[in-house]
Design an enzyme around this catalytic site. Structure first.
Site, PDB file in Angstrom:
ATOM      1  N   HIS A  84      99.312  12.946-105.197  1.00  7.44           N
ATOM      2  CA  HIS A  84      99.151  12.991-103.739  1.00  7.44           C
ATOM      3  C   HIS A  84      97.669  13.001-103.362  1.00  7.44           C
ATOM      4  O   HIS A  84      97.242  12.316-102.426  1.00  7.44           O
ATOM      5  CB  HIS A  84      99.845  14.246-103.209  1.00  7.44           C
ATOM      6  N   GLU A  87      96.345   9.562-103.649  1.00  9.95           N
ATOM      7  CA  GLU A  87      96.717   8.748-102.483  1.00  9.95           C
ATOM      8  C   GLU A  87      95.732   8.978-101.339  1.00  9.95           C
ATOM      9  O   GLU A  87      95.334   8.045-100.634  1.00  9.95           O
ATOM     10  CB  GLU A  87      98.141   9.104-102.060  1.00  9.95           C
ATOM     11  N   HIS A  88      95.323  10.226-101.134  1.00 13.98           N
ATOM     12  CA  HIS A  88      94.372  10.540-100.061  1.00 13.98           C
ATOM     13  C   HIS A  88      93.000   9.938-100.335  1.00 13.98           C
ATOM     14  O   HIS A  88      92.405   9.293 -99.473  1.00 13.98           O
ATOM     15  CB  HIS A  88      94.231  12.057 -99.925  1.00 13.98           C
ATOM     16  N   GLU A 165      97.697  19.666 -95.053  1.00 13.19           N
ATOM     17  CA  GLU A 165      99.044  19.096 -95.018  1.00 13.19           C
ATOM     18  C   GLU A 165     100.056  20.102 -95.562  1.00 13.19           C
ATOM     19  O   GLU A 165     101.159  20.260 -95.009  1.00 13.19           O
ATOM     20  CB  GLU A 165      99.086  17.804 -95.830  1.00 13.19           C
TER      21      GLU A 165
END
Length: 1128
Positions: A84, A87-88, A165
């Site tokens: 994740h 991805e950022h 998040e």
């Protein structure tokens, strides 16, 4: 696992192109719907990447999606959330385009947008953009996968973004329960990983190395030494500091040169190491959709994506082991929720379903178990008053394993009887096992799926690109990549498919199940008394696990004892008449026509002349002032609508399965009946819905169930996201016709069946009806629907004009703030909704100019407030239309751990910064912004549903301005930069004396952890040294301030360890002084901000609303002179 099936190999052919390197092309034609006019080509690059190219000659929007076959189950065990985080950070610039927001800025200028998501075993990146800008977008996009910078300066900021998040999700029951399920996995299985990650989980490994003194020193260029040159930091800074610097945004943690110190550098090194191994070209599937020829799209794919390295990894890594072992099965897991609801989820381990793509046995079983007609499990439990909803289906958890899940949303009575609900569920499964499962149900499923596929309509290109790139991983022959996932085949004559379905049914046993029971703690205590609870480690969710007792298992796995259960009868709603009178049309009509009008009813109609599908939509709005004249009237109208839907559930379920749906919904002006789908039997469904609406007999037991559900829904709203609360209050303050949720909750519990019955009669006595019928229906058929509506509900016309939505207008030159606490005491996030009023949308110049200004502000707001200043995960700037659609303004929303006063200060600093941006904007940039907005407005509706929604907005509002989009696009050419700047200075900029501004502050009750400033730290060290402690200044400073000002807890933990070997009493004395040091030297991260001096705080929300001017009622802006009837 390879991509595709072995027999595909013979159908790949080598292809050379004068404009691209050689590659492979799949020679068999891709199977597609008869309705699909697009052309498809599947190619394979030499690096192993497969790409589906889609040529759409009529497209006005292009898109692409790249799916990588790695997700969070591939995270290293010591770095949860790394996929994740990748991805950022992947978006933070490439060698070719090092500017951090180059990609998003390019898309924004060209009517585009982008996003990405990380799943269990795949990560998907996608965008949409104007067709003319596809090549430029792909240039920027492709670099993420072969030459990303992973900019060192972005490490800390994206760690904070991931952390934000997670905090956004922390009070969300869906995430909490999902992680409990993952936590309760057999030892060693990767399914138990924490996929989202947060700052602590991602940096723990590096911090442990640092504590052991094992981290390398900083390299000369400020980064870990990299062997792969493409991953070296760019000599061009990827990011500048915030253009509107705050105290905290200029501190060390957000400087462009900052890389997070030793911990940040090691975290980035591990990320690069992981990416360099896992992001292998053969694991990637790409879909590109554009207007260009297939040859040109092929050349783009080959030239831009061939540089991605094939790192020799397995193309589709699988996990053939199921996470539910013997100890995880036959259990019941109780989970405490944040929100007030009751649910039960019964889950069974099953094989991955994609290898069964032809017959989809899991879907076959789900269709029976989740059925809602007579004789179904749902019908029985609903009649008992135990459930409000039920669903069943297969969930592919990852490549190699799946679950079959039955989810039941329970009433309070159902929760108290959860064992009986569970027993009934297993009784239904027992009934299925001894029933002859004839091929007829599979034939129905197959027929419906084939009809749906044959007449499938286009959707948003980025949605479709994501779907295609994902389905390229399915183990289907390549020619069936589009058709295979959508169509179900009838059972084969050999009985193989039926045997698979029966085998799966046999596995759905109590001893093979895991039941998850969900409710608040006090609900569990009502049923079972006080219990011991464990805590899931990442979210802290309380849960307990028990084994199903032998008596229950014997009963659950015994023969069915419930005579109510039987298989569903044949579906009478499967359409038979599927003809479409397709004609050659020079140009589609651009609007509906008024074809029928009576004192009560106005009917607009448009015969489909571009999609050519056997479908139609009928929207019927029935307006009456009775519906919303008081809080109790509003609640009674709501209850009437849900009771009509409840009474129709069994009847309408088959229609829904067959592609014909309805909704019966309330509005502030009355209620809606919407019917859509295959037009063959649309009139039948509409007739029966209207008859039920007119003849409903209110049952006391069903009323109590619905009251309970509505009460929970309304109360749970206040436990949701903070920004939803601030938006809600903002809408309420500017809506002339709205009652608060609290006002409605006050009257809900006392409502009786007699009150609902009487209210229904009052509702239906006098009505104004607005209708739109569009699709595969001629005007005489549309008129028949209108007359049928008048006959079944024989209401009198309203006397005078009907009710309309009106807004409350902020006074000119005003600056108001309304503050309210966030009700959830454990919610860490505050929120700001910041609204500034443009003016009436009926003024074309203002409407067009404000839309352009909003577009110009939107991307920089995200880039500055979220990416650079790291205020929070939820950040956005968009247009806000007032109720009734008459007025418009700019809404900026931020959800953050920072307080709303500070957030408002930062928003106003951003607006001040944008003044300079607008003043200095080059003519070329301004033209690009105009062109992007023009393309957006000239975008054609992608399907019948989009077209209908566009028309209905103008009918519902009363303005009837059907050609607005194209006319505004024409008018846009005359708008100048001076027009935009003038509007900004008079209506938006904080210095304006004429602007109208309202902000809503939703303040979190949970205290934010304090931070330690450098001055406080130095004073602390001085006290320690005065007490005799021997300290190395550089060591503690580098450790604590590499990531900016540390939280007080981290600071204290560091020094407790550092001083543990010092002189007796040193630690106690210095820690006693710490609170006063924090007060004397406050941290920049804890700055609360301040509001402008002219702010007026709203004390009484009702009095404030009364003081506002009401907007003008809507009026038609165009007289179309349609009557008598249109010709087509």
């Amino acid at each position: 696992m390879q991509v595709g099936v072995p027999e595909d190999a013979q159908h790949w052919q080598r292809r050379t192109s004068p404009n691209a390197v050689a590659h492979w092309i799949y020679t068999k034609p891709i199977q597609k719907s008869q309705q699909d006019d697009r052309e498809y080509r599947l190619i394979r690059l030499d690096n192993g990447l497969q790409a589906m190219l889609v040529h759409d000659a009529g497209a006005d929007k292009a898109a692409a999606s790249l799916d990588v076959a790695v997700g969070h189950l591939h995270d290293p065990d010591d770095m949860p959330g790394l996929a994740h985080f990748c991805e950022h950070l992947l978006f933070m610039g490439t060698e070719q385009f090092p500017k951090e927001n180059e990609y998003s800025e390019f898309l924004s200028r060209n009517n585009g947008s982008s996003n990405a998501f990380t799943a269990t075993m795949n990560t998907n990146y996608y965008f949409n953009v104007a067709t003319s800008a596809l090549a430029g977008a792909l240039e920027r996009f492709s670099g993420f996968f072969h030459s990303p910078l992973f900019a060192p300066s972005g490490t800390v900021r994206e760690l904070n973004a991931v952390d934000s998040e997670h905090k956004k999700n922390h009070q969300n029951d869906m995430w909490r329960i999902y992680q409990v399920n993952k936590h309760l996995t057999k030892p060693g299985h990767p399914w138990n990983k924490f996929g989202t990650g947060h700052k602590e989980s991602l940096t723990r490994a590096a911090r442990e190395l640092k504590e052991k003194g094992l981290l390398a020193k900083k390299s000369t260029n400020g980064s870990a030494v990299l062997q792969d040159k493409s991953l070296a930091p760019s000599p061009i800074p990827s990011r500048l500091t915030s253009p509107a610097p705050s105290v905290s945004s200029t501190s060390s943690d957000l400087e462009a040169s900052d890389d997070g110190g030793p911990v940040g550098r090691e975290t980035r090194r591990r990320l690069v190491e992981w990416w360099s191994k896992e992001y292998c070209a053969s694991r990637m599937r790409l879909c590109i959709i554009g207007k260009d020829s297939l040859d040109h799209l092929s050349d783009l794919a080959v030239n831009l994506f061939s540089p991605i390295l094939n790192r020799g990894q397995v193309p589709l890594p699988t996990i053939p082991d199921h996470p539910f072992g013997p100890q995880e099965r036959g259990t019941i897991v109780s989970v405490q929720t944040i929100m007030d609801f009751h649910a039960m989820e019964i889950t069974f381990p099953v094989d991955e379903q994609t290898p069964h793509w032809r017959h989809k046995p899991g879907s076959y079983l789900a269709g029976l178990i989740g059925h809602e007609g007579r004789g179904s499990l749902h019908s029985y439990l609903k009649e008992k008053g135990w459930v409000t909803a039920l669903s069943a289906g297969v969930q592919d958890l990852g490549r190699g394993f799946a679950t079959f899940k039955i989810t039941l949303y329970l009433s309070q009575n159902g929760f108290q009887n959860y064992r009986k609900v569970s027993t009934a569920t297993f009784n239904y499964l027992s009934m299925l096992r001894v029933t002859d499962l004839s091929p007829s149900h599979q034939q129905e499923v197959s027929a419906i799926s084939n009809i749906r596929f044959r007449f499938s309509e286009k959707r948003r290109p980025d949605d479709y690109a994501v779907w295609v790139s994902d389905k390229l991983a399915w183990p289907v022959p390549r020619e069936f990549v589009i058709k295979g996932p959508q169509v179900v085949s009838e059972w084969d004559s050999e009985g193989t498919a039926q045997a698979i379905a029966l085998r799966q049914l046999e596995s759905l046993s109590a001893r093979n199940s895991r039941t998850v029971l969900m409710a608040k703690k006090e609900e569990f205590e009502k049923v079972s008394g006080a219990q011991q609870w464990a805590a899931e480690p990442w979210y802290g969710t309380s849960y307990r696990v028990e084994r199903l007792d032998d008596a229950f298992i014997r009963e659950a796995e015994g023969p069915n004892t419930n005579s109510s259960f039987h298989l569903p009868p044949p579906n009478e709603f499967i359409p038979k008449r599927l003809e479409v009178d397709k004609r050659e049309i020079a140009k589609p009509h651009s609007r509906p026509h008024l074809i029928y009008q009576t004192p009560r009813t106005t009917l607009w109609h448009k015969k489909d002349d571009q999609y050519w599908v056997p479908k139609a939509h009928a929207i019927i709005e029935m307006r009456t002032p009775v519906a919303n004249e008081s809080p109790i009237a509003s609640v009674l109208t709501k209850l009437y609508a849900v009771l009509v839907t409840d009474a129709l559930n069994e009847y309408s379920y088959d229609a829904d399965l067959a592609g014909l749906t309805y909704s019966f919904e309330v509005s502030s002006l009355g209620f809606y009946v919407i019917v859509s789908g295959y037009n063959d039997k649309l009139h039948v469904l509409l007739r029966d819905v209207l008859e039920k609406a007119n003849t409903l007999e209110v049952r006391a037991d069903r009323l109590e169930v619905m009251k309970e559900k509505i009460k929970r829904d309304w109360e749970n709203f206040f436990l949701g996201q903070s920004y939803q609360l601030s938006d809600y209050y903002g809408r309420y303050l500017m809506n002339e016709r709205q009652w608060t949720i609290l006002e409605k909750l006050e009257v809900l519990s006392s409502i009786t069946p007699q009150q609902v019955q009487q209210h229904m009669q009052a509702l239906l006595s006098h009505l104004e009806t607005k209708m739109l019928v569009a699709g595969n229906m001629y005007k005489d058929e549309a008129v028949h629907l209108a007359k049928m509506t008048e006959e079944i509900i024989p209401a009198s016309p309203l006397t005078g004009s009907g009710p309309v939505d009106l807004s409350l207008l902020l006074p000119e030159g005003s600056n108001h703030v309304w503050s309210s606490p966030v009700p959830n005491p454990n919610e860490p996030n505050s929120a700001l909704t910041y609204y500034v009023h443009y003016g009436p949308k009926t003024d074309r110049h203002l409407r067009v100019t404000s839309a352009l200004l909003t577009q110009i502000l939107s991307e920089p707001a995200f880039d500055v407030l979220r990416t650079k200043e790291q205020l929070g995960y939820i950040v956005g700037a968009s247009a806000w239309s007032a109720p009734g659609g008459n007025d418009t303004g700019l809404r900026i929303v931020v959800q953050s751990e920072r307080g709303p006063v500070y957030l408002e200060e930062r928003v106003e600093a951003f607006l001040n910064h944008m003044k300079g941006v607008l003043e200095e904007m080059a003519d070329e940039q301004f033209t690009q912004q105009k062109n992007g907005l023009e393309r957006k407005w000239r975008e054609a509706a992608k399907n019948l549903n989009e077209e209908v929604n566009r028309y209905w907005v103008h009918i519902d509002s009363g303005y009837l301005d059907f050609l607005r989009r194209n006319e505004d696009a024409d008018f846009l050419q005359a708008v100048t930069k001076d027009d935009v700047l003038s509007l900004f200075l008079t209506r938006i900029h904080p210095s304006s004396k004429s602007r109208s501004k309202l902000s809503i502050h939703a303040q979190a009750q949970k205290p934010r952890p304090k931070h330690v400033s450098r001055a406080a730290a130095e004073a602390f060290v001085q006290i320690a040294q005065e007490q005799g402690a021997k300290l190395d200044d550089s060591d503690w400073s580098a450790s604590l301030f590499a990531d900016g000002e540390p939280p007080e807890t981290q600071f204290a933990a560091f020094w407790k360890q550092a001083l543990s070997g010092s002189l007796d009493g040193v630690s106690d004395k210095v820690f006693t002084a710490l609170p006063s040091l924090l007060e004397r030297h406050p941290a920049e991260k804890d700055a609360r901000g301040s509001l402008s001096k002219d702010v007026v705080h709203i004390k009484d929300i009702l009095e404030f609303r009364k003081s506002l001017k009401v907007s003008e009622p809507p009026r038609p802006l165009v007289d179309w002179n349609d009557l008598p009837m249109s010709k087509f």
